[in-house]
Scaffold this motif. Structure first.
Motif, PDB file in Angstrom:
ATOM      1  N   TYR A  82      -4.496   5.990 -39.984  1.00  0.00           N
ATOM      2  CA  TYR A  82      -4.315   7.494 -39.631  1.00  0.00           C
ATOM      3  C   TYR A  82      -3.317   8.023 -40.345  1.00  0.00           C
ATOM      4  N   ASP A  83      -3.533   9.110 -40.760  1.00  0.00           N
ATOM      5  CA  ASP A  83      -2.747  10.089 -41.424  1.00  0.00           C
ATOM      6  C   ASP A  83      -2.711  11.381 -41.208  1.00  0.00           C
ATOM      7  N   GLU A  84      -1.573  11.750 -40.440  1.00  0.00           N
ATOM      8  CA  GLU A  84      -1.515  13.385 -40.266  1.00  0.00           C
ATOM      9  C   GLU A  84      -2.727  14.038 -39.608  1.00  0.00           C
TER      10      GLU A  84
ATOM     11  N   LEU B 182       0.034   3.976 -35.356  1.00  0.00           N
ATOM     12  CA  LEU B 182       1.321   4.615 -35.425  1.00  0.00           C
ATOM     13  C   LEU B 182       2.644   3.528 -35.839  1.00  0.00           C
TER      14      LEU B 182
ATOM     15  N   PHE C 179       7.508   6.602 -32.257  1.00  0.00           N
ATOM     16  CA  PHE C 179       6.536   7.955 -32.214  1.00  0.00           C
ATOM     17  C   PHE C 179       6.802   8.862 -31.361  1.00  0.00           C
ATOM     18  N   THR C 180       6.525  10.243 -31.654  1.00  0.00           N
ATOM     19  CA  THR C 180       6.765  11.351 -30.658  1.00  0.00           C
ATOM     20  C   THR C 180       5.527  11.431 -29.786  1.00  0.00           C
TER      21      THR C 180
ATOM     22  N   GLN D 235       2.925  13.130 -31.926  1.00  0.00           N
ATOM     23  CA  GLN D 235       2.022  12.183 -32.696  1.00  0.00           C
ATOM     24  C   GLN D 235       1.106  11.410 -32.019  1.00  0.00           C
TER      25      GLN D 235
ATOM     26  N   LYS E  31      -1.724  13.475 -31.028  1.00  0.00           N
ATOM     27  CA  LYS E  31      -2.495  13.928 -31.912  1.00  0.00           C
ATOM     28  C   LYS E  31      -3.447  12.874 -32.509  1.00  0.00           C
ATOM     29  N   VAL E  32      -3.053  11.734 -32.398  1.00  0.00           N
ATOM     30  CA  VAL E  32      -3.933  10.495 -32.658  1.00  0.00           C
ATOM     31  C   VAL E  32      -4.998  10.434 -31.619  1.00  0.00           C
TER      32      VAL E  32
ATOM     33  N   ASP F 214      13.526  12.653 -33.367  1.00  0.00           N
ATOM     34  CA  ASP F 214      12.891  12.777 -34.679  1.00  0.00           C
ATOM     35  C   ASP F 214      12.833  14.028 -35.414  1.00  0.00           C
TER      36      ASP F 214
ATOM     37  N   SER G 278       9.263  16.160 -37.650  1.00  0.00           N
ATOM     38  CA  SER G 278       7.878  16.654 -37.338  1.00  0.00           C
ATOM     39  C   SER G 278       8.265  18.011 -36.853  1.00  0.00           C
TER      40      SER G 278
END
Lengths: 226, 226
Positions: free
Chosen positions: B23-25, B157, B161-162, B165, B168-169, B200, B203
């Motif tokens: 997974y990427d952005e 992830l 992680f936030t 994020q 979004k996943v 963080d 982001s």
DNA sequence: TCAAAAGTGTTAAGTTTACACCCATGA
DNA sequence: TCATGGGTGTAAACTTAACACTTTTGA
């Protein structure tokens, strides 16, 4: 024949093992066979066989099933492949486990005797060898899971069935009682369960309406939502 | 070595094929490799390999994965066995499909180049050969299904992680947007998602709380309910 | 000063569960 | 006449879905 590119790689026996469920008056049962080959000759084992060169995995499972039960009309689904190194002391065998549902009424005792098979209640399972208990558990979980959102449990019943019978199948598989009114409400919301005008007088004195499953309608409705 | 009882039966090559997700952005990706063997030499294929005599199926999948990605810490689960007769024109091969999740941050480009691998967005899949597309679809369905009731998505992830994020996943995998407040409420009801005291700042300008997953607590709570 | 993501509760809608009585019949 | 399974509706509890504004800060 196609050219073989992979000849340096090892090869293995590949088998199928079928966990076959049947249902009889409130009891969920599994079909076992006495092994007729070493090791564990004579012990109980799920129906299985080796995959032949002219058949797919599914076909091998279906062949084993039809050959030994005489039933062509059943539900069959792959569970998982098992390939631990020492799983079969008779040699390295990769086994693909299947689970099947059939209506015992269609099962002629001729086949039962011919292949020395027997039905065993899932509450009274014997000691199982190899990794057959793992397959068993996986099959039961799959069945319990899937009856919640597919009509596969019908494969255990005759074409026409009463609400009472249907509810009892669910209760047996899930191992819990279900509220009668809620159950009937849910079933009646599914238009592919259709009430026939026939009355079953075997299951009760008063008689109960017989239902059938309209699988054409079922598939139409399912595909519509994709 | 054990005695071989089954020597009359045919044998086959047995392979594993791994559908590996990264997974990427906001993009869900799958790892492919260029085949370095006939047939279809040079074409894209999932990472796979033949099962060796000293390893189980799971071990074979794990070996293929670690060997070619350098990552030891990943999620791996069997999907299903594929055994159609003509599935591989190079010879009869029974392939056991796996699906894996890994955190791309751990993946060194050294391995990417060494094995001529590449990440491909699942919305831009190339033509796939054999039955690789079937495996792909099965893997995606399994992933979509399982993130609903297990925390496997965390394998995609970093450790910390936030909420943004994480959400979004989920949105990426499910292909739909999720209400932010409902999502956060649900996550916060699970005590094994713990807010760290770190912030963080990558982001967003404001900064977002970093969470981590307490897998010990997760397993304790899960086992408690069995 | 404004754009961009973070953070935060409440209400309505929908779903699931709990629950009790009459009916028809054969023994 | 009574024991047995068949058949029926409603209200409460719970779960899920919809929805809008304030905060912080870097550019």
């Amino acid at each position: 024949m196609s050219i073989k590119y992979y000849s340096n790689e090892p090869t293995y026996h590949v088998a199928v093992d079928c966990i076959i469920f049947g249902y009889d008056e409130g009891r969920l049962q599994v079909l076992f066979q006495h092994r007729h080959i070493e090791p564990y000759n004579g012990e109980l084992t799920p129906l299985g066989g080796f995959v032949q060169e002219d058949e797919t995995l599914d076909q091998a499972a279906y062949r084993v099933l039809t050959e030994r039960t005489g039933i062509w009309d059943l539900y069959l689904e792959q569970l998982e492949a098992f390939g631990d190194i020492g799983r079969d002391p008779g040699g390295r065998v990769i086994s693909v486990a299947y689970f099947a549902l059939l209506n015992k009424d269609k099962y002629d005792n001729f086949y039962l005797r011919k292949y020395s098979c027997q039905w065993i209640d899932i509450t009274k399972l014997p000691t199982l060898y190899f990794d057959h208990m793992k397959m068993m558990k996986k099959a039961i979980h799959r069945l319990q899971d899937k009856i919640g959102f597919t009509p596969i449990a019908l494969n255990l019943l005759p074409e026409e069935f009463t609400m009472g019978q249907l509810q009892k199948v669910y209760e047996t598989i899930l191992g819990e009682t279900i509220d009668k009114r809620n159950f009937r409400k849910r079933v009646n919301e599914m238009p592919y369960f259709v009430k026939t005008d026939k009355i079953d007088r075997k299951s009760s004195k008063r008689g109960a309406a017989l239902y059938k499953f309209d699988s054409k309608l079922y598939h139409e409705l399912k595909n519509f939502h994709l």
